[in-house]
Design a protein around this motif. Sequence first.
Motif, PDB file in Angstrom:
ATOM      1  N   ALA A 187      41.916  51.835  53.204  1.00 36.26           N
ATOM      2  CA  ALA A 187      41.211  50.683  53.793  1.00 36.26           C
ATOM      3  C   ALA A 187      41.812  49.395  53.236  1.00 36.26           C
ATOM      4  N   ARG A 188      42.157  48.474  54.137  1.00 40.88           N
ATOM      5  CA  ARG A 188      42.689  47.174  53.679  1.00 40.88           C
ATOM      6  C   ARG A 188      41.679  46.090  54.023  1.00 40.88           C
ATOM      7  N   PHE A 189      41.191  45.409  52.999  1.00 35.31           N
ATOM      8  CA  PHE A 189      40.292  44.277  53.221  1.00 35.31           C
ATOM      9  C   PHE A 189      41.133  43.010  53.199  1.00 35.31           C
ATOM     10  N   GLY A 190      41.309  42.434  54.366  1.00 33.80           N
ATOM     11  CA  GLY A 190      42.231  41.311  54.477  1.00 33.80           C
ATOM     12  C   GLY A 190      43.644  41.845  54.641  1.00 33.80           C
ATOM     13  N   ASP A 191      44.572  40.947  54.811  1.00 36.70           N
ATOM     14  CA  ASP A 191      45.964  41.354  55.055  1.00 36.70           C
ATOM     15  C   ASP A 191      46.782  41.224  53.775  1.00 36.70           C
ATOM     16  N   LYS A 215      44.052  51.391  57.587  1.00 31.13           N
ATOM     17  CA  LYS A 215      43.131  50.689  58.493  1.00 31.13           C
ATOM     18  C   LYS A 215      42.786  49.320  57.934  1.00 31.13           C
ATOM     19  N   GLY A 216      42.920  48.315  58.774  1.00 32.98           N
ATOM     20  CA  GLY A 216      42.619  46.952  58.346  1.00 32.98           C
ATOM     21  C   GLY A 216      41.194  46.549  58.693  1.00 32.98           C
ATOM     22  N   TYR A 217      40.538  45.812  57.795  1.00 33.82           N
ATOM     23  CA  TYR A 217      39.192  45.281  58.038  1.00 33.82           C
ATOM     24  C   TYR A 217      39.140  43.824  57.610  1.00 33.82           C
ATOM     25  N   GLY A 218      38.336  43.034  58.326  1.00 30.51           N
ATOM     26  CA  GLY A 218      38.029  41.700  57.842  1.00 30.51           C
ATOM     27  C   GLY A 218      37.162  41.860  56.618  1.00 30.51           C
ATOM     28  N   VAL A 219      37.360  40.990  55.625  1.00 37.09           N
ATOM     29  CA  VAL A 219      36.591  41.162  54.393  1.00 37.09           C
ATOM     30  C   VAL A 219      35.087  40.974  54.668  1.00 37.09           C
ATOM     31  N   GLY A 220      34.768  40.301  55.784  1.00 41.15           N
ATOM     32  CA  GLY A 220      33.362  40.143  56.178  1.00 41.15           C
ATOM     33  C   GLY A 220      32.682  41.488  56.418  1.00 41.15           C
ATOM     34  N   ASP A 221      33.439  42.478  56.911  1.00 36.18           N
ATOM     35  CA  ASP A 221      32.867  43.823  57.110  1.00 36.18           C
ATOM     36  C   ASP A 221      32.374  44.386  55.778  1.00 36.18           C
ATOM     37  N   LEU A 222      33.156  44.121  54.724  1.00 32.24           N
ATOM     38  CA  LEU A 222      32.756  44.579  53.396  1.00 32.24           C
ATOM     39  C   LEU A 222      31.607  43.716  52.866  1.00 32.24           C
ATOM     40  N   ALA A 223      31.720  42.389  53.082  1.00 32.46           N
ATOM     41  CA  ALA A 223      30.700  41.460  52.550  1.00 32.46           C
ATOM     42  C   ALA A 223      29.315  41.803  53.091  1.00 32.46           C
ATOM     43  N   SER A 224      29.225  42.154  54.372  1.00 32.80           N
ATOM     44  CA  SER A 224      27.895  42.445  54.924  1.00 32.80           C
ATOM     45  C   SER A 224      27.348  43.736  54.320  1.00 32.80           C
ATOM     46  N   ARG A 225      28.225  44.696  54.031  1.00 32.14           N
ATOM     47  CA  ARG A 225      27.781  45.925  53.366  1.00 32.14           C
ATOM     48  C   ARG A 225      27.295  45.611  51.941  1.00 32.14           C
ATOM     49  N   GLY A 279      35.628  57.764  54.679  1.00 32.47           N
ATOM     50  CA  GLY A 279      36.517  58.825  54.206  1.00 32.47           C
ATOM     51  C   GLY A 279      37.807  58.277  53.617  1.00 32.47           C
ATOM     52  N   PHE A 280      37.723  57.114  52.961  1.00 23.41           N
ATOM     53  CA  PHE A 280      38.933  56.511  52.397  1.00 23.41           C
ATOM     54  C   PHE A 280      39.192  57.006  50.975  1.00 23.41           C
ATOM     55  N   GLY A 281      40.476  57.151  50.646  1.00 23.15           N
ATOM     56  CA  GLY A 281      40.868  57.560  49.295  1.00 23.15           C
ATOM     57  C   GLY A 281      41.545  56.430  48.549  1.00 23.15           C
ATOM     58  N   PHE A 311      44.453  52.090  44.449  1.00 27.16           N
ATOM     59  CA  PHE A 311      44.248  50.659  44.686  1.00 27.16           C
ATOM     60  C   PHE A 311      45.568  49.902  44.658  1.00 27.16           C
ATOM     61  N   GLY A 312      45.664  48.901  45.531  1.00 26.91           N
ATOM     62  CA  GLY A 312      46.773  47.962  45.489  1.00 26.91           C
ATOM     63  C   GLY A 312      46.231  46.561  45.721  1.00 26.91           C
ATOM     64  N   ALA A 313      46.665  45.601  44.922  1.00 20.20           N
ATOM     65  CA  ALA A 313      46.193  44.220  45.065  1.00 20.20           C
ATOM     66  C   ALA A 313      47.035  43.496  46.118  1.00 20.20           C
ATOM     67  N   GLU A 314      46.526  42.358  46.568  1.00 19.35           N
ATOM     68  CA  GLU A 314      47.262  41.491  47.505  1.00 19.35           C
ATOM     69  C   GLU A 314      47.713  42.234  48.773  1.00 19.35           C
ATOM     70  N   GLY A 315      46.886  43.187  49.190  1.00 22.64           N
ATOM     71  CA  GLY A 315      47.176  43.895  50.438  1.00 22.64           C
ATOM     72  C   GLY A 315      48.213  44.997  50.313  1.00 22.64           C
ATOM     73  N   ASP A 316      48.544  45.367  49.083  1.00 23.83           N
ATOM     74  CA  ASP A 316      49.631  46.327  48.858  1.00 23.83           C
ATOM     75  C   ASP A 316      49.175  47.770  49.133  1.00 23.83           C
ATOM     76  N   TRP A 317      49.242  48.138  50.412  1.00 25.52           N
ATOM     77  CA  TRP A 317      48.759  49.472  50.819  1.00 25.52           C
ATOM     78  C   TRP A 317      49.673  50.587  50.337  1.00 25.52           C
TER      79      TRP A 317
END
Length: 509
Positions: A187-191, A215-225, A279-281, A311-317
């Motif tokens: 899961a990528r929050f932001g690009d 899979k990319g998500y707007g960070v707002g999807d996470l924020a609302s959760r 189901g993200f790892g 985990f990867g920072a700065e969008g590092d998938w």
Amino acid sequence: MLKTETKTLWFLTGSQHLYGSETLGKVAANSREIASALDKEIGRASYDEGQPRLRVVSKPVLTTSGEILAVCREAGNDPSCIGVICWMHTFSPAQMWIGGLKELKKPLLHFHTQHNRDIPWDTIDMDFMNLNQSAHGDREFGFICSRMGLERHVVTGHWQDQEVVAEVSHWARAALGRDESLSLRVARFGDNMRDVAVTEGDKVEARMQMGWTVKGYGVGDLASRVDDVPDKDVQSLITEYKDIYSLSGKITQDQAALRRLKEAARIELGLLEFLGDGGFGAFTTTFEDLHGLSQLPGLAVQRLMEKGYGFGAEGDWKTAALVRCMKVMGRGLEGGTSFMEDYTYHLDPSGMKVLGAHMLEVCPSISAAKPKLELHPLSIGGKDDPARLVFTVATGKAINATLLDMGNRFRMVVNTVTSVESPDLPRLPVARALWVPDPGLRIAATSWILAGGAHHTGFSMALNPVHLEHFALMSGIEFLLIDADTTIREFRKELRWNDLYYGIRAKGL
Ligand code: MN
């Protein structure tokens, strides 16, 4: 969140009908004995105590092309099967293997062993010779694998020899990583952090080659959760923090600080739920896109990594997925695995070192001692002071691994390093590691940079380079090692040869 299903390696023994049923009976018995010994040895070393573990399963002796094709297809269709081990106790004409090997979709280890260790000098006769003939049976099998251009690992030696078992075990762990890789969701929050090159890459190719779904998500999807997390859950997580970590006095006495810690706990719970539901790892964040979150997830990322997430920072998938695969491969071994970044150098010629850290996100699985939980301002991003665990990484052998998209293939670079004792760093409010890379910082960093190695890595004190070399081979990607034997001259040649090889391969010549 490391999964606990039982996985299997299939032990396949090749033979033919020529020898008669008595000999074939002995072949089958010997085969079962070797498989059961591997099961005990490899299984003992894999996974955590009391958990389902990797099993080595003995299959009936194969004497016809039909049986071989059937078992290879069956292996491909069994989701528990992560690889096959083949051994030719007797001679098994390899044209019989072509159909099966063509359809074999699982990693292949060719185990070039022999049931008896020693030649019985005084009693050896032709019956013994006909039964124990892997010395030439395995050559016939090796030929067809080479002729078909199959990627596989060959291990030679007696099956009770601990060095030999360890080599099989390294490959088995890589196969566990490959199995995880093929179904891994990121899961990528932001690009991506804007304009950064090395963390980018071709996600379609990554899915084809590594099996990763990104899979990319707007960070707002996470924020609302995060906003929906009940207060009582936040409160019980704060209690857990107090039990596990040393909390700085500032947090417990200052209401504003405690409020920020509660926000960090809320982010952790929201993130955990989001990743679990999808189901993200593995996952990425970026400090450039935190809209709706009050602070950069630091503590949450550290704790989720400790639970087994990549985990990867700065969008590092790419690094996020790699860290996850490395955690799966290292499961049950001593030492942890973390996201890492080469941050700054100590260039004193009498002892050059790398200080590794990140803004916040280093996994406590590699900590030397109980981490401290602290809140400090972040000098970039303009958000609330984020909570983070502060600790120094344990000393000992480790590896740094990076994954790059070179345009026509993925390249993995691994450097062996030694994590060393760090002086006190009283004003540095992040988790950190201090290491000496092999064969010394100057050659290591020059080679790394010539190879295009990234500043982000998977840092592991559990794995060695052999695990990742097998993993790279199974994934069909380039592998480069920088270790005690590396010289710039030879490394440059390897880079040129590999460019040529992958250039030719891309053109299908
Ligand atoms: Mn970074």
